[in-house]
Design a protein around this motif. Structure first.
Motif, PDB file in Angstrom:
ATOM      1  N   LEU A 205       0.819  -1.214   0.000  1.00 48.28           N
ATOM      2  CA  LEU A 205       0.000   0.000   0.000  1.00 48.28           C
ATOM      3  C   LEU A 205       0.850   1.261   0.000  1.00 48.28           C
ATOM      4  O   LEU A 205       0.457   2.291  -0.567  1.00 48.28           O
ATOM      5  N   SER A 206       2.027   1.196   0.597  1.00 48.24           N
ATOM      6  CA  SER A 206       2.875   2.384   0.733  1.00 48.24           C
ATOM      7  C   SER A 206       3.289   2.970  -0.610  1.00 48.24           C
ATOM      8  O   SER A 206       3.595   4.160  -0.699  1.00 48.24           O
ATOM      9  N   GLN A 207       3.291   2.156  -1.669  1.00 47.50           N
ATOM     10  CA  GLN A 207       3.712   2.669  -2.965  1.00 47.50           C
ATOM     11  C   GLN A 207       2.739   3.696  -3.531  1.00 47.50           C
ATOM     12  O   GLN A 207       3.072   4.443  -4.443  1.00 47.50           O
ATOM     13  N   TYR A 208       1.514   3.734  -2.994  1.00 50.01           N
ATOM     14  CA  TYR A 208       0.518   4.698  -3.460  1.00 50.01           C
ATOM     15  C   TYR A 208       0.560   6.005  -2.677  1.00 50.01           C
ATOM     16  O   TYR A 208      -0.168   6.943  -2.996  1.00 50.01           O
ATOM     17  N   THR A 209       1.406   6.062  -1.644  1.00 53.66           N
ATOM     18  CA  THR A 209       1.479   7.262  -0.806  1.00 53.66           C
ATOM     19  C   THR A 209       2.148   8.398  -1.561  1.00 53.66           C
ATOM     20  O   THR A 209       3.197   8.209  -2.186  1.00 53.66           O
ATOM     21  N   LEU A 210       1.546   9.587  -1.506  1.00 52.67           N
ATOM     22  CA  LEU A 210       2.137  10.770  -2.127  1.00 52.67           C
ATOM     23  C   LEU A 210       3.094  11.436  -1.141  1.00 52.67           C
ATOM     24  O   LEU A 210       2.828  11.512   0.055  1.00 52.67           O
ATOM     25  N   HIS A 211       4.212  11.937  -1.660  1.00 53.77           N
ATOM     26  CA  HIS A 211       5.228  12.570  -0.825  1.00 53.77           C
ATOM     27  C   HIS A 211       5.465  13.993  -1.307  1.00 53.77           C
ATOM     28  O   HIS A 211       5.513  14.260  -2.510  1.00 53.77           O
ATOM     29  N   PHE A 212       5.641  14.899  -0.357  1.00 56.70           N
ATOM     30  CA  PHE A 212       5.900  16.296  -0.674  1.00 56.70           C
ATOM     31  C   PHE A 212       7.361  16.620  -0.364  1.00 56.70           C
ATOM     32  O   PHE A 212       7.859  16.333   0.723  1.00 56.70           O
ATOM     33  N   THR A 213       8.033  17.189  -1.344  1.00 58.98           N
ATOM     34  CA  THR A 213       9.395  17.672  -1.163  1.00 58.98           C
ATOM     35  C   THR A 213       9.394  19.144  -1.553  1.00 58.98           C
ATOM     36  O   THR A 213       9.386  19.487  -2.741  1.00 58.98           O
ATOM     37  N   GLY A 214       9.364  19.993  -0.545  1.00 56.79           N
ATOM     38  CA  GLY A 214       9.242  21.404  -0.839  1.00 56.79           C
ATOM     39  C   GLY A 214       7.905  21.683  -1.508  1.00 56.79           C
ATOM     40  O   GLY A 214       6.855  21.326  -0.982  1.00 56.79           O
ATOM     41  N   LYS A 215       7.948  22.248  -2.688  1.00 54.56           N
ATOM     42  CA  LYS A 215       6.733  22.557  -3.431  1.00 54.56           C
ATOM     43  C   LYS A 215       6.356  21.458  -4.402  1.00 54.56           C
ATOM     44  O   LYS A 215       5.360  21.555  -5.118  1.00 54.56           O
TER      45      LYS A 215
END
Length: 219
Positions: A205-215
């Protein structure tokens, strides 16, 4: 004392009492996961992800077999025999029920085509595109189908029956499931779906998680 110090073992699925509507909705969970498999296979057939015929076609074949066995020959029959008739009898949501029934029929025909094409395992572009089209059509119809059942039909059904009728229906569903798939039949089907997800590399499931790096936003 920490919150986890007194943790008891979780009850098994067979010990948890499932209402008939919860039963139908968790079966929709199986359908949703099959649609995710279809979606990933479609991307591979269209060249958006790596395509290995020896993996993709067997996964499609097994997924369609589960759709035939568990969704169409079991789940849909429960709806057609025990849910839809009550609405027709009460003359409530008649048009919706007729549409859902029509889509059941269409899905069965579509699965027959998917099984036929998956058995052929055509590695060439024309065959791959046709298979991708079939998978897309199934998803296109059944995503709104199950959403409408979950949000409109199933909640309304419980208001049409007495608590005793509801209880007896839950017992009937459990009896039919065990007859068709054995004890803990749902868990057996779920494990089969999980193996197919793992074969495509989409189980975690973790592969669907969105990650934010700065903007910036990335998967």
């Amino acid at each position: 004392m920490g919150f986890g110090d007194n943790k008891q073992s979780e009850p098994s699925q067979s010990e948890i009492e499932i209402t008939p509507i919860e039963d139908l909705m968790r079966e929709h969970g199986i359908l949703k996961r099959l649609l995710l498999i279809y979606g990933d296979a479609e991307k591979r057939l269209c060249g958006y992800k790596p395509f290995q015929p020896s993996i993709v076609y067997p996964v499609i074949l097994q997924s369609a077999s589960i759709a035939r066995q568990f969704i169409e020959n079991y789940h849909q029959k429960l709806e057609e025999h025990y849910i839809f008739p009550r609405f027709l009898q009460e003359q409530i949501y008649v048009n919706l029920v007729c549409t859902l029934q029509e889509q059941h029929t269409a899905a069965t025909k579509l699965t027959t085509l998917i099984l036929q094409v998956a058995n052929q395992g055509d590695p060439y572009m024309q065959g791959r595109q046709y298979m991708a089209h079939l998978l897309s059509l199934y998803k296109q119809m059944y995503e709104p189908h199950e959403a409408r059942e979950d949000t409109v039909l199933f909640p309304a059904f419980q208001k049409l029956v007495t608590p005793r009728e509801f209880e007896k229906l839950g017992e009937k569903f459990e009896e039919i499931e065990e007859t068709m798939f054995g004890k803990d039949g749902f868990q057996t089907i779920l494990r089969q779906v999980e193996q197919l997800e793992k074969a495509l590399g989409i189980y975690e499931l973790s592969q669907y998680t969105l990650h934010f790096t700065g903007k910036h936003l990335h998967p």
